[in-house]
Design an enzyme around this catalytic site. Structure first.
Site, PDB file in Angstrom:
ATOM      1  N   CYS A  21      18.463   3.603  26.403  1.00 44.33           N
ATOM      2  CA  CYS A  21      19.609   4.484  26.151  1.00 44.33           C
ATOM      3  C   CYS A  21      20.385   4.821  27.420  1.00 44.33           C
ATOM      4  O   CYS A  21      21.425   5.461  27.353  1.00 44.33           O
ATOM      5  CB  CYS A  21      19.125   5.779  25.508  1.00 44.33           C
ATOM      6  N   CYS A  31      11.937   7.892  24.204  1.00 51.43           N
ATOM      7  CA  CYS A  31      12.326   9.073  24.971  1.00 51.43           C
ATOM      8  C   CYS A  31      11.117   9.712  25.658  1.00 51.43           C
ATOM      9  O   CYS A  31      11.241  10.262  26.750  1.00 51.43           O
ATOM     10  CB  CYS A  31      12.983  10.091  24.065  1.00 51.43           C
TER      11      CYS A  31
END
Ligand code: FES
Length: 140
Positions: free
Chosen positions: A34, A103
């Protein structure tokens, strides 16, 4: 619900956010998926993590993971920080949606990068294999 109560709590009230001015080590990793960035600051005394803070430009799951991960290594020896996995962090958070697992990897990577920084600064010998993953992430 998509996120567990523990995730929501750590997202709304993240622990250990910020920087440490006289940190003994800093670790930074970027997330290839990301493009988000995570930085970890460590205050270390006798191989024990006396204080830890994090800064992230990551998403809510990255914030919750880092908050939990920093809580899990605070007051612990460096060896515990090295063996902390994103799996343990996600479990402590009562799970994360599958597409958000990357994440939590950010927190694990930044902690390891910080320990490596500490070892490098203090001339501690180590097996480079333990930091293989973060070096890999860093280069991308
Ligand atoms: Fe980038 Fe979560 S989407 S850290």
């Amino acid at each position: 619900m998509l996120y567990s109560e523990v995730v929501m709590d750590h997202f709304m009230n993240p622990r250990n956010v910020g920087t440490i001015d006289d940190a003994d080590a800093v670790g930074e990793v970027g997330n290839a998926k990301c493009g988000d960035i995570m930085r970890i600051y460590l205050k270390i005394n006798n191989d024990v993590i006396e204080d830890v803070k994090f800064e992230t430009f990551g998403c809510g799951s990255a914030i919750a993971s880092s908050s939990m991960a920093t809580e899990m290594i605070k007051g612990k020896p460096l060896s515990d920080a090295l063996s902390l996995t994103n799996k343990a962090v996600t479990e402590a958070l009562d799970g994360l949606p599958t597409h958000k697992i990357h994440c939590s990897v950010l927190a694990e990577g930044a902690i390891k990068a910080a320990v490596k920084d500490y070892y490098d600064k203090n001339g501690v010998k180590y097996d480079t294999k333990i930091f293989k993953d973060i070096d890999h992430e860093h280069n991308h």
